[in-house]
Design a protein around this motif. Structure first.
Motif, PDB file in Angstrom:
ATOM      1  N   ILE A  63     -59.329 -10.315  43.691  1.00 38.74           N
ATOM      2  CA  ILE A  63     -58.158 -11.389  43.575  1.00 38.74           C
ATOM      3  C   ILE A  63     -58.274 -12.634  44.396  1.00 38.74           C
ATOM      4  CG2 ILE A  63     -55.606 -11.785  43.679  1.00 38.74           C
ATOM      5  CD1 ILE A  63     -55.341  -8.522  43.778  1.00 38.74           C
ATOM      6  N   THR A  64     -58.530 -13.631  43.451  1.00 32.92           N
ATOM      7  CA  THR A  64     -58.903 -15.048  44.222  1.00 32.92           C
ATOM      8  C   THR A  64     -57.625 -15.782  44.063  1.00 32.92           C
ATOM      9  OG1 THR A  64     -61.170 -14.737  43.227  1.00 32.92           O
ATOM     10  CG2 THR A  64     -60.281 -16.894  43.874  1.00 32.92           C
ATOM     11  N   ILE A  65     -57.177 -16.381  44.949  1.00 34.94           N
ATOM     12  CA  ILE A  65     -55.957 -17.363  45.151  1.00 34.94           C
ATOM     13  C   ILE A  65     -56.171 -18.514  45.447  1.00 34.94           C
ATOM     14  CG2 ILE A  65     -53.538 -17.469  46.104  1.00 34.94           C
ATOM     15  CD1 ILE A  65     -53.472 -14.667  46.420  1.00 34.94           C
ATOM     16  N   GLY A  66     -55.878 -19.752  44.759  1.00 33.87           N
ATOM     17  CA  GLY A  66     -56.206 -21.185  45.248  1.00 33.87           C
ATOM     18  C   GLY A  66     -55.140 -21.339  46.476  1.00 33.87           C
ATOM     19  N   LYS A  67     -55.575 -21.840  47.378  1.00 33.80           N
ATOM     20  CA  LYS A  67     -54.904 -21.991  48.788  1.00 33.80           C
ATOM     21  C   LYS A  67     -55.213 -23.296  49.252  1.00 33.80           C
ATOM     22  CE  LYS A  67     -54.584 -18.563  51.830  1.00 33.80           C
ATOM     23  NZ  LYS A  67     -55.066 -17.382  52.293  1.00 33.80           N
ATOM     24  N   ALA A  68     -55.377 -24.219  48.483  1.00 40.88           N
ATOM     25  CA  ALA A  68     -55.409 -25.689  49.001  1.00 40.88           C
ATOM     26  C   ALA A  68     -53.935 -26.083  49.371  1.00 40.88           C
ATOM     27  CB  ALA A  68     -55.893 -26.517  48.232  1.00 40.88           C
ATOM     28  N   THR A  69     -53.607 -27.353  49.741  1.00 37.77           N
ATOM     29  CA  THR A  69     -52.159 -27.751  50.077  1.00 37.77           C
ATOM     30  C   THR A  69     -51.225 -27.581  48.874  1.00 37.77           C
ATOM     31  OG1 THR A  69     -52.983 -29.080  51.886  1.00 37.77           O
ATOM     32  CG2 THR A  69     -50.945 -29.663  50.606  1.00 37.77           C
ATOM     33  N   CYS A  70     -52.004 -27.868  47.619  1.00 40.17           N
ATOM     34  CA  CYS A  70     -51.128 -27.843  46.266  1.00 40.17           C
ATOM     35  C   CYS A  70     -50.869 -26.561  46.296  1.00 40.17           C
ATOM     36  CB  CYS A  70     -51.908 -28.576  45.145  1.00 40.17           C
ATOM     37  SG  CYS A  70     -53.536 -27.837  45.078  1.00 40.17           S
ATOM     38  N   GLY A  71     -51.552 -25.462  46.376  1.00 40.03           N
ATOM     39  CA  GLY A  71     -51.329 -24.164  45.972  1.00 40.03           C
ATOM     40  C   GLY A  71     -50.307 -23.738  46.954  1.00 40.03           C
ATOM     41  N   LEU A  72     -50.497 -24.105  48.193  1.00 40.52           N
ATOM     42  CA  LEU A  72     -49.513 -23.483  49.601  1.00 40.52           C
ATOM     43  C   LEU A  72     -48.036 -23.909  49.110  1.00 40.52           C
ATOM     44  CD1 LEU A  72     -51.680 -24.168  52.583  1.00 40.52           C
ATOM     45  CD2 LEU A  72     -51.343 -22.105  51.132  1.00 40.52           C
ATOM     46  N   ALA A  73     -48.000 -25.354  48.720  1.00 41.89           N
ATOM     47  CA  ALA A  73     -46.834 -25.862  48.476  1.00 41.89           C
ATOM     48  C   ALA A  73     -46.070 -25.195  47.065  1.00 41.89           C
ATOM     49  CB  ALA A  73     -46.958 -27.407  48.052  1.00 41.89           C
ATOM     50  N   ALA A  74     -46.819 -24.742  46.355  1.00 39.91           N
ATOM     51  CA  ALA A  74     -46.248 -24.029  45.255  1.00 39.91           C
ATOM     52  C   ALA A  74     -46.105 -22.381  45.385  1.00 39.91           C
ATOM     53  CB  ALA A  74     -47.540 -24.007  43.936  1.00 39.91           C
ATOM     54  N   GLY A  75     -46.449 -22.040  46.731  1.00 39.87           N
ATOM     55  CA  GLY A  75     -46.024 -20.751  47.172  1.00 39.87           C
ATOM     56  C   GLY A  75     -47.042 -19.912  46.991  1.00 39.87           C
ATOM     57  N   ALA A  76     -48.394 -20.482  47.230  1.00 39.04           N
ATOM     58  CA  ALA A  76     -49.265 -19.115  47.297  1.00 39.04           C
ATOM     59  C   ALA A  76     -49.421 -18.149  48.447  1.00 39.04           C
ATOM     60  CB  ALA A  76     -50.729 -20.017  47.242  1.00 39.04           C
ATOM     61  N   LEU A  77     -48.695 -18.451  49.568  1.00 32.82           N
ATOM     62  CA  LEU A  77     -48.783 -17.529  50.540  1.00 32.82           C
ATOM     63  C   LEU A  77     -47.863 -16.360  50.116  1.00 32.82           C
ATOM     64  CD1 LEU A  77     -48.818 -19.793  53.912  1.00 32.82           C
ATOM     65  CD2 LEU A  77     -50.794 -18.533  52.776  1.00 32.82           C
ATOM     66  N   ASP A  78     -46.875 -16.605  49.462  1.00 37.18           N
ATOM     67  CA  ASP A  78     -45.834 -15.656  48.929  1.00 37.18           C
ATOM     68  C   ASP A  78     -46.523 -14.761  48.218  1.00 37.18           C
ATOM     69  OD1 ASP A  78     -44.098 -16.664  50.889  1.00 37.18           O
ATOM     70  OD2 ASP A  78     -42.864 -17.878  49.433  1.00 37.18           O
ATOM     71  N   THR A  79     -47.110 -15.406  47.159  1.00 35.28           N
ATOM     72  CA  THR A  79     -47.973 -14.712  46.334  1.00 35.28           C
ATOM     73  C   THR A  79     -48.927 -13.851  46.926  1.00 35.28           C
ATOM     74  OG1 THR A  79     -47.527 -16.566  44.600  1.00 35.28           O
ATOM     75  CG2 THR A  79     -49.386 -14.994  44.063  1.00 35.28           C
TER      76      THR A  79
END
Lengths: 643, 212
Positions: free
Chosen positions: A35-51
């Motif tokens: 499972i690959t998650i985009g975790k640049a600032t844009c991803g983090l701002a959209a909630g990637a960490l919660d995901t």
């Protein structure tokens, strides 16, 4: 070059590469899903960490083994948080999911990982060709883009140097370490690469100045002081592929004979700072940076310098002053940094994107690069596209593509079936380009010609509801605040421009204002010390050139054609459309300006209304009864029944 | 020595000299504020000392131009005067014009330039903007008048040159830029004795505080 060194360098690197390849292979276990998650600032701002934590919890609950992988940004910011799931056992190819909320994440674990149902309604596409799911690479966005700098962004883990090396990273540095520095400089010069920071100076020529400059010590600086409102190209590249930048910088340092390199990043980019710092440590640990790189006797010390966020420090002489510990104020050029830069040393300053283009140029050759794009602006352009556009995000396209193609084909056009008004290119000192000029190709010279500039790649798309006077005012407000205060024209001149624009948007414009705006703008352009002042009037000059009628409407008719300027606009409720008994707008009004008429419809008390627009949002779409009008006295008067 | 032509006059000058200095030495007046004789790197911040040079596009600041053999310079063209007037008017638009009560009256650089450039002291089209407060008394010995100050930076420079480090500095940014002081132990400040900054100020924006 000493042939003994050559052999040593090759051998030393070969061992590193082999280890990197086996490390990445070992990590990629074909038997379990990835499972690959985009975790640049844009991803983090959209909630990637919660995901991410939702995935982890769900995996634990279901007792499924899977590998979680973090990557940077793939450029499709509208689709964040982005997740790519590779589940070989399901028989499906790797699948690209968009806007993966924690709820969706839990659903995917259960449905896809456990039951092998990929949830077709939630996927964007497949990552490779197959017979079940359309491939994302066939989508227009992927088709029209040409990725050189961003080729690996969103695919490799920026925190793992072995992934970069396994995909061929640092081998260009190895190649360069075995060649004549002058050859590298000439190669970059031949490629025609122009500085991606905005001015578009020939990179190879800059390197040549520094390589030939007198002086024992030389230094190179990567300018990552990205400060344009709404721009995030450099941040994304730093966060997604830091090693490509470091490789480019190391190649430059070797070519010009510099022993020190500084990556200048603004402190507001904590993730970028962290990513690049970690990358430097990893590269040093492997002997790819630092003393005696791969036994070649070439030393390069790379450090990160955090800027304090002044926009003007993106100007190279101010940037140098700020590293020296002084107030970040631009200096008169000459001397240019290439002659006398940081601490008086000959200095190469290049943008993040410029350095990041270098490994590809070395790999494929200058001729390959010069054939991409246009004759005078070869290569690709990277834009962060924001504003009123269907698919905002980071795009990399060959130079020479028209703006129309970029906005409507690559980025999907204007949302909500609205009309296009203007595109602002080049950051706060760029220009606004109207519909009639949308066939202008994206290259340094063509954009300058129409009064805008390439800038470092910020692009704001505006729809028909945008007031161009207000837009000019917005950008002037920015440059005026960010002026360092050193020179007269920029310090005081931009203040007066802003005052005049302020007045116009409030309906207090005077007949002489347009002429004064023009004269003052020209004076500031001519008289200012640095690029900030010299380009600050561009948004006004282009707005005056292409949207003069809007200025005139504000001044002479006290009317804002886009109904955006508050003082010149009024809201009213169309009684023919207003639904009897509906109270949606009443509750939304913060100042209780909405009243009920005798026949149980609604009216707005203009003396109380603060024009916040909440009622317009609250009014159900099937009625759409709240309207805007300019000038305000055109709003029909609805009598308020006595209480 | 090299020879150049300034306003149709043939002039010989020392190699390496700045064009502004050469002009001033030969009684060719060019309005300027931030330039000081002998400074190593001209700040080029006041944007007044423009001239036109044959073969060079647009007006350039003479303080940053090193004279060259055969250079042909014009100091009195329409473009040059327009820019100089524009710059002066901008400075005046944020200047508290109150000459009668100003200690700089009759020895004021702004008055001199306004007379030379035939510019009224109160610009017609630009709205006046003044800073608050009128006097900054943060310094133990000096009063600073932000609405007189033209931010030429001469005070910062002489302060740095007179002591091994500056006690004055620019602070804030944009239109709010002012001259400010590093917080210091009063006893260690040389300011009471030195006053180099007060003497160099062209507009009396820095004054020794009157005691009592």
């Amino acid at each position: 070059m000493n042939p003994i060194y050559n052999q040593q360098v090759e051998q030393a690197f070969d061992a590193i590469r082999q280890e990197a390849i086996s490390k990445t292979k070992a990590a990629k276990n074909e038997d379990i899903p990835e499972i690959t998650i985009g975790k640049a600032t844009c991803g983090l701002a959209a909630g990637a960490l919660d995901t991410e934590s939702a995935f982890k919890e769900a995996l634990a609950e279901q007792g499924i083994q899977a590998r979680m992988k973090s990557v940077g940004c793939i450029g499709h910011c509208y689709a964040e948080p982005i997740v790519i799931i590779d589940h070989p056992a399901s028989g499906f190819p790797p699948i690209f999911y968009h806007q993966v909320t924690p709820g969706k994440a839990r659903m995917l674990v259960k449905s896809f990982l456990l039951d092998h149902d990929p949830l077709f309604e939630h996927l964007l596409g497949a990552m490779r060709e197959n017979e079940m799911i359309p491939q994302v690479l066939d989508f227009p966005r992927f088709q029209f883009e040409k990725r050189i700098v961003m080729e690996q962004s969103g695919f490799i883990d920026p925190g793992k140097i072995e992934e970069y090396i396994a995909r061929g990273g640092y081998s260009q540095l190895v190649k360069v370490l075995q060649s004549d520095p002058e050859e590298i400089v000439q190669g970059v010069k031949r490629s025609g690469l122009r500085g991606r920071g905005g001015a578009g100076f020939l990179t190879g020529a800059k390197w040549e100045f520094v390589s030939r400059a007198e002086g024992k010590e030389k230094v190179i600086i990567c300018n990552g002081d990205e400060g344009d409102p709404g721009a995030y190209m450099d941040r994304t590249i730093l966060e997604s592929n830091p090693h490509q930048l470091l490789e480019g910088m190391a190649i430059c340092a070797y070519a010009v004979g510099a022993g020190r390199a500084i990556v200048y990043i603004r402190a507001e980019y904590p993730l970028a700072v962290q990513t690049i710092t970690q990358a430097i440590q990893q590269a040093e640990a492997l002997g790819l940076l630092g003393k005696n790189i791969l036994g070649s006797s070439f030393d390069l010390e790379v450090v990160v310098f955090q800027g304090s966020g002044a926009f003007v420090c993106g100007e190279e002489t101010a940037l140098i002053k700020s590293i020296e510990g002084e107030r970040g104020m631009p200096q008169h050029r000459p001397p240019y940094p290439a002659q006398s830069g940081l601490w008086g040393m000959p200095t190469v300053i290049n943008n993040v994107k410029t350095f990041s283009s270098i490994p590809a140029i070395v790999r494929n050759g200058p001729e390959w690069f010069s054939e991409i794009g246009t004759k005078t602006s070869p290569g690709t352009a990277i834009f962060s596209v924001v504003g009123d556009v269907v698919h905002p995000g980071l795009i990399e396209i060959p130079m020479g593509v028209t703006l129309r193609h970029l906005i409507f084909d690559v980025c999907g056009g204007i949302p909500k079936k609205k009309g296009f008004k203007a595109v602002q290119i080049g950051g706060p000192s760029g220009g606004c380009i109207p519909e009639a000029l949308l066939d202008t190709p994206v290259d340094f010279d063509a954009l300058n010609h129409v009064g805008a500039m390439m800038g470092s790649g910020g692009m704001v798309i505006m729809d028909e509801d945008t007031c161009m006077v207000n837009v000019a005012r917005y950008f002037l407000d920015f440059t005026q605040k960010e002026s360092c205060g050193k020179c007269t024209f920029c310090r005081i001149g931009t203040h007066h421009l802003l005052r005049i624009l302020d007045r116009i948007t409030k309906g207090e414009g005077r007949e002489t204002d347009l002429e004064q705006l023009e004269t003052l703008s020209q004076d500031i352009k001519r008289g200012s010390l640095c690029g900030l002042g010299r380009t600050a009037p561009n948004p006004i000059l282009t707005a005056l050139r292409y949207f003069r009628d809007e200025f005139e409407a504000h001044i002479f008719e006290k009317r804002c054609p886009a109904c955006m300027c508050r003082q010149l606009t009024a809201y009213y409720i169309d009684l023919d459309k207003c639904a009897r008994g509906c109270d949606a707008c009443v509750g939304s009004c913060p100042v209780e300006a909405i009243f009920t008429t005798k026949d149980r419809k609604k009216g707005i008390d203009q003396t109380l209304c603060v024009k916040c627009g909440e009622c317009m949002t609250a009014c159900p779409e099937e009625y759409s009864a709240v309207k805007k009008v300019s000038p305000p006295d055109l709003a029909p008067i609805v009598e308020r029944p006595d209480k | 020595m090299i020879t150049l032509t300034i306003d149709n006059r043939e002039i010989t000058a020392k190699e390496g000299a700045t064009l502004l200095q050469v002009c001033l030495d030969h009684d060719i007046y060019i309005p300027h504020l931030c330039y000081l004789e002998g400074m190593e790197h001209a700040a080029a911040s006041c944007r007044l000392c423009f001239v036109e040079i044959e073969g060079v596009a647009g007006p350039v600041t003479s303080c940053t131009t090193i004279v060259k053999e055969g250079m042909v310079v014009k100091t009195d063209t329409e473009v040059v005067r327009h820019l100089q007037r524009a710059s002066l008017q901008l400075l005046l638009s944020v200047h508290h014009v109150d000459c009668a009560h100003c200690p700089a009256n009759r020895k004021c650089a702004l008055q001199d330039m306004a007379k030379f450039l035939k510019v009224g002291l109160k610009p017609k089209y630009l709205e006046q903007h003044l800073k608050e407060p009128e006097i900054d008394q943060g310094h133990p010995y000096l009063d600073y008048y932000p609405n007189r100050c033209v931010l030429c930076g001469r005070c910062v420079l002489v302060c740095k040159n007179s002591h091994d480090r500056p006690f004055l500095t620019f602070a804030k940014r944009g239109l709010d830029t002012v001259i400010s002081f590093y917080e210091e132990d009063r006893a260690e400040m040389p300011c009471d004795e030195c006053l180099a900054c007060v003497e160099i100020c062209p507009v009396s924006a820095l004054m020794k505080r009157k005691v009592g």
